[in-house]
Design a protein around this motif. Structure first.
Motif, PDB file in Angstrom:
ATOM      1  N   ARG B 199       0.843  -1.199   0.000  1.00  0.00           N
ATOM      2  CA  ARG B 199       0.000   0.000   0.000  1.00  0.00           C
ATOM      3  C   ARG B 199       0.880   1.251   0.000  1.00  0.00           C
ATOM      4  O   ARG B 199       0.632   2.208  -0.734  1.00  0.00           O
ATOM      5  N   GLU B 200       1.903   1.191   0.815  1.00  0.00           N
ATOM      6  CA  GLU B 200       2.818   2.327   0.900  1.00  0.00           C
ATOM      7  C   GLU B 200       3.533   2.537  -0.441  1.00  0.00           C
ATOM      8  O   GLU B 200       3.707   3.681  -0.888  1.00  0.00           O
ATOM      9  N   ILE B 203       1.262   4.268  -2.788  1.00  0.00           N
ATOM     10  CA  ILE B 203       1.145   5.708  -2.496  1.00  0.00           C
ATOM     11  C   ILE B 203       2.399   6.444  -2.965  1.00  0.00           C
ATOM     12  O   ILE B 203       2.321   7.532  -3.546  1.00  0.00           O
ATOM     13  N   MET B 204       3.545   5.828  -2.737  1.00  0.00           N
ATOM     14  CA  MET B 204       4.798   6.461  -3.177  1.00  0.00           C
ATOM     15  C   MET B 204       4.792   6.675  -4.692  1.00  0.00           C
ATOM     16  O   MET B 204       5.180   7.732  -5.193  1.00  0.00           O
ATOM     17  N   ARG B 205       4.326   5.670  -5.403  1.00  0.00           N
ATOM     18  CA  ARG B 205       4.285   5.784  -6.875  1.00  0.00           C
ATOM     19  C   ARG B 205       3.304   6.871  -7.303  1.00  0.00           C
ATOM     20  O   ARG B 205       3.556   7.627  -8.237  1.00  0.00           O
ATOM     21  N   LEU B 206       2.215   6.925  -6.565  1.00  0.00           N
ATOM     22  CA  LEU B 206       1.166   7.887  -6.899  1.00  0.00           C
ATOM     23  C   LEU B 206       1.656   9.330  -6.804  1.00  0.00           C
ATOM     24  O   LEU B 206       1.279  10.182  -7.601  1.00  0.00           O
ATOM     25  N   ALA B 209       7.076   9.108  -6.905  1.00  0.00           N
ATOM     26  CA  ALA B 209       8.383   8.552  -6.532  1.00  0.00           C
ATOM     27  C   ALA B 209       8.908   7.680  -7.662  1.00  0.00           C
ATOM     28  O   ALA B 209       8.148   6.935  -8.275  1.00  0.00           O
ATOM     29  N   THR B 210      10.193   7.791  -7.931  1.00  0.00           N
ATOM     30  CA  THR B 210      10.786   6.942  -8.968  1.00  0.00           C
ATOM     31  C   THR B 210      10.979   5.535  -8.388  1.00  0.00           C
ATOM     32  O   THR B 210      11.001   5.354  -7.167  1.00  0.00           O
ATOM     33  N   ASP B 211      11.154   4.574  -9.282  1.00  0.00           N
ATOM     34  CA  ASP B 211      11.390   3.200  -8.826  1.00  0.00           C
ATOM     35  C   ASP B 211      12.637   3.140  -7.943  1.00  0.00           C
ATOM     36  O   ASP B 211      12.684   2.418  -6.948  1.00  0.00           O
ATOM     37  N   LEU B 282       7.375  -4.124  -8.281  1.00  0.00           N
ATOM     38  CA  LEU B 282       7.223  -2.899  -9.077  1.00  0.00           C
ATOM     39  C   LEU B 282       6.832  -3.221 -10.521  1.00  0.00           C
ATOM     40  O   LEU B 282       6.116  -2.456 -11.159  1.00  0.00           O
ATOM     41  N   ALA B 283       7.319  -4.359 -11.005  1.00  0.00           N
ATOM     42  CA  ALA B 283       6.980  -4.731 -12.389  1.00  0.00           C
ATOM     43  C   ALA B 283       5.498  -5.054 -12.524  1.00  0.00           C
ATOM     44  O   ALA B 283       4.905  -4.911 -13.587  1.00  0.00           O
ATOM     45  N   VAL B 285       3.044  -3.648 -10.557  1.00  0.00           N
ATOM     46  CA  VAL B 285       2.127  -2.538 -10.244  1.00  0.00           C
ATOM     47  C   VAL B 285       2.319  -1.374 -11.220  1.00  0.00           C
ATOM     48  O   VAL B 285       3.315  -1.285 -11.899  1.00  0.00           O
TER      49      VAL B 285
END
Lengths: 237, 285
Positions: B199-200, B203-206, B209-211, B282-283, B285
Motif C-alpha cells: 500500500r505504501e 502511495i509512493m508511486r502515486l 516517486a521513482t522506482d 514494481l513490475a 504494479v
C-alpha cells in the motif's frame, strides 16, 4: 492540458472499459466525470495519471503522449498532477504534515523548502492546526483535506479526484467540493469523478457522462440539446 | 541518503514483529548453513591431520655409504612434491624400533647384528598427498641405485583419496542445497515484508516517486536484516561450537575472515532478495 483522442481501453480478460473516448480539458477548467459504477470514470483518471495506457487511440497530458512515456518518465508526469481518492490513501503511521511532506521528499526537494510549503498547503485546506495529527485522529473530511493538501503541494497543473466525497457525509462532502472549487479558482484544472449528482447540480461546471465506457454526454458540446431536454435520460441536470 | 536511512528505520519501527521475524528466519537459515560449514571445516581439519601422516619410505641397500645417501637428500628435497627428507641410519632405525616396540625388547636385545636397513623418510607437501603423486615420487626414488625397496601404504592412501573425494562431493552437494534453501527462505521472508508495504509503495508511486527512490530503503532494509541475521547466525554457530568442543571432542571454529564471509553472505542475500522482491513487485504494479 488533457486530450483524449479515440481512446480505447480493454483490460485483459475483461470487457472494454473505455470506448472511443475523445475530449479535451483545458487549462484551469473544472470537469465532473459522472456515470454509474463501472462506467469507466476511474479508467479515465488512470489513463490521465498513467497508471494505465490506452489500448488504442491517444491520451495526451501536459503535452505528453502517455503511451510514449518510458517507465522512468512516469513519475515526472505524476509530479505535475495531483490525485485524490475516495479512501484517502494516507500513510497511517505519519502525521498530516509528514504525509504531505512525503510528496515533496520523493521529488528530491531541498529540506529547507519542505516545511514552509507543507504548512502553506495545510493552511490552504484549513488544517494548519492539525498538522501533527495522525490520520486516525482526523475525521473523514479532514483526512480527505490532508490528501488534497498532499496532491497540491507540488503545485500541479491538474488535480484528479476519484470519488473524493464517496466516504464522506453530506456536510464534509460539500466542504471538500468547495475546497476543490477554490483550488480551481486559483488556476488549477480539476477533474472530479463522482456519482453524486446532487454535488454536480450545485456547481456550474462542465459535465462528462460515461456509460459502459462510452462518453454519452459532454455538457460543453451538448448543452443546447440538454437544455431542450430528454436527450440524456435526465442523469445530469 | 539520509531520507533512505530514515525510511529504512521507519520500516523497522512500523512493523517490528515482521522485522524481528525476518531477521530470526535469516539467522536460522544461515545458522544451518554455518553448522554445515563447521562440520565441513572440522572434517577437513581431521583429514588434513591424517594426510600429514602420508609418508614415502625408501629403504637403502645395506652398506650404502652415508655420504651417498646424504648427497641424495639434496636431490630428493628438490622434488616439487617433497616437503622434507630425513635420513634414518641403521642404528637410528634400531633405536626407534626398541623404543616403539617395547613388547619385542627381548628380541632386540638378543640380536647380534642389526637387521634394520637405513632409510630415507620423505614427507610431501599439502596438495601432493594423493595416490598419484605419491606413486610418482616413489617411481622417481626407484631410479636411485642404492634404493632397495619403497613403502608408502598404497591401499591406505587410496582409501584416503576416496574419503577425500566423497567428502568434497557430499560437502558441495549439501552445501549448495543448504545455501539454496536459505536463499529461498530469506527471499520469501523479505517478500513478505515487501507485500506488507504494498500500500505504501502504491502511495509512493502515486505521488511521483521513482522506482529507484522506492527501491533504496528496501535494499538497505534487506541488507541490514541480512547482516543482523548473519551476525546472529554466527553467534549461534559459536555457541554450537563451544558446546561440542567442551563436551564431545576438540573442534575448530571459523577464522575471523570466514565468519565475516558468512555475515557478508547474509548481507548480500538480504540485499539481493530485496532487490528481486521489489523489482518483481514494481513490475507488477
Amino acid at each position: 492540458m488533457i486530450r483524449f483522442t479515440n481512446a480505447f481501453k480493454a483490460y485483459p480478460r475483461g470487457s472494454l472499459a473505455l470506448k472511443d473516448a475523445s475530449f479535451h480539458v483545458g487549462r484551469g477548467e473544472f470537469v465532473f466525470l459522472t456515470g454509474h459504477s463501472g462506467a469507466g470514470k476511474s479508467t479515465v483518471l488512470k489513463l490521465i495519471y498513467a497508471e494505465e495506457f490506452p489500448t488504442s487511440g491517444e491520451v495526451r497530458v501536459a503535452g505528453v503522449v502517455t503511451s510514449e512515456l518510458r517507465r522512468r518518465e512516469v513519475p515526472r508526469l505524476r509530479r505535475r498532477l495531483g490525485v485524490v481518492f475516495q479512501d484517502f490513501r494516507l500513510l497511517e503511521d505519519r502525521t498530516a504534515e509528514e504525509n504531505v511532506a512525503f510528496a515533496l521528499e520523493v521529488t528530491g526537494a531541498r529540506r529547507g523548502t519542505i516545511a514552509p510549503k507543507v504548512m502553506r498547503v495545510l493552511a490552504q485546506v484549513g488544517l494548519a492546526a492539525k498538522a501533527q495529527a495522525y490520520p486516525r485522529e482526523l475525521s473523514g473530511g479532514e483526512q480527505q483535506r490532508v490528501a488534497i493538501a498532499r496532491a497540491l503541494v507540488n503545485d500541479p497543473h491538474v488535480l484528479l479526484a476519484d470519488e473524493p466525497t464517496g466516504n464522506l457525509d453530506e456536510r464534509a462532502a460539500r466542504g471538500v467540493v468547495q475546497l476543490l472549487r477554490d483550488i480551481n479558482a486559483n488556476g488549477t484544472a480539476v477533474v472530479m469523478a463522482t456519482h453524486n449528482l446532487e454535488l454536480v447540480r450545485q456547481a456550474p461546471y462542465r459535465v462528462l457522462e460515461l456509460q459502459d465506457g462510452a462518453i454519452v454526454y459532454d455538457s460543453a458540446v451538448d448543452e443546447v440539446r440538454s437544455n431542450v431536454g430528454g436527450q440524456r435520460g435526465g442523469t445530469v441536470t | 541518503m539520509s531520507l533512505t536511512i530514515r525510511e529504512t528505520l521507519l520500516a523497522f519501527r512500523r512493523a517490528p514483529l515482521l522485522s524481528v521475524l525476518s531477521m530470526t528466519t535469516i539467522a536460522f537459515a544461515l545458522f544451518v548453513v554455518g553448522l554445515f560449514g563447521l562440520v565441513a571445516l572440522n572434517l577437513r581439519t581431521a583429514l588434513a591431520d591424517i594426510e600429514e601422516r602420508v609418508e614415502v619410505v625408501a629403504y637403502l641397500i645395506r652398506g650404502t655409504p652415508v655420504e651417498i645417501s646424504t648427497m641424495a637428500l639434496g636431490d630428493i628435497q628438490a622434488f616439487p612434491e617433497v616437503a622434507s627428507v630425513q635420513y634414518v641410519s641403521e642404528d637410528d632405525a634400531l633405536e626407534r624400533a626398541r623404543r616403539q616396540l617395547v613388547e619385542f625388547q627381548g628380541v632386540f636385545q638378543d640380536l647380534e647384528t642389526n637387521p634394520l636397513p637405513a632409510s630415507l623418510e620423505i614427507r610431501l607437501k599439502p596438495g601432493f598427498r594423493d595416490e598419484d603423486h605419491v606413486r610418482q615420487v616413489a617411481d622417481r626414488l626407484r631410479g636411485f641405485r642404492f634404493v632397495e625397496d619403497i613403502r608408502y601404504g598404497r591401499e591406505w592412501i587410496a582409501k584416503l583419496d576416496r574419503l577425500r573425494d566423497i567428502g568434497a562431493a557430499v560437502g558441495l552437494a549439501i552445501g549448495i542445497a543448504f545455501a539454496l534453501a536459505s536463499v529461498i527462505i530469506i527471499g520469501t521472508t523479505i517478500r513478505m515484508g515487501v507485500l506488507h508495504r504494498s500500500r505504501e509503495i502504491a502511495i509512493m508511486r502515486l505521488v511521483g516517486a521513482t522506482d529507484g527512490f522506492i527501491r533504496r530503503p528496501f535494499l538497505l532494509e534487506g541488507a541490514l536484516k541480512g547482516a543482523v541475521g548473519g551476525a546472529a547466525a554466527m553467534g549461534l554457530n559459536y555457541a554450537a561450537y563451544l558446546a561440542v568442543d567442551r563436551t564431545l571432542f576438540d573442534s575448530v571454529f571459523f577464522s575471523r575472515a570466514e565468519a565475516g564471509l558468512i555475515v557478508l553472505f547474509g548481507t548480500a542475500l538480504g540485499f539481493l532478495a530485496s532487490a528481486q522482491s521489489v523489482r518483481r513487485h514494481l513490475a507488477r504494479v
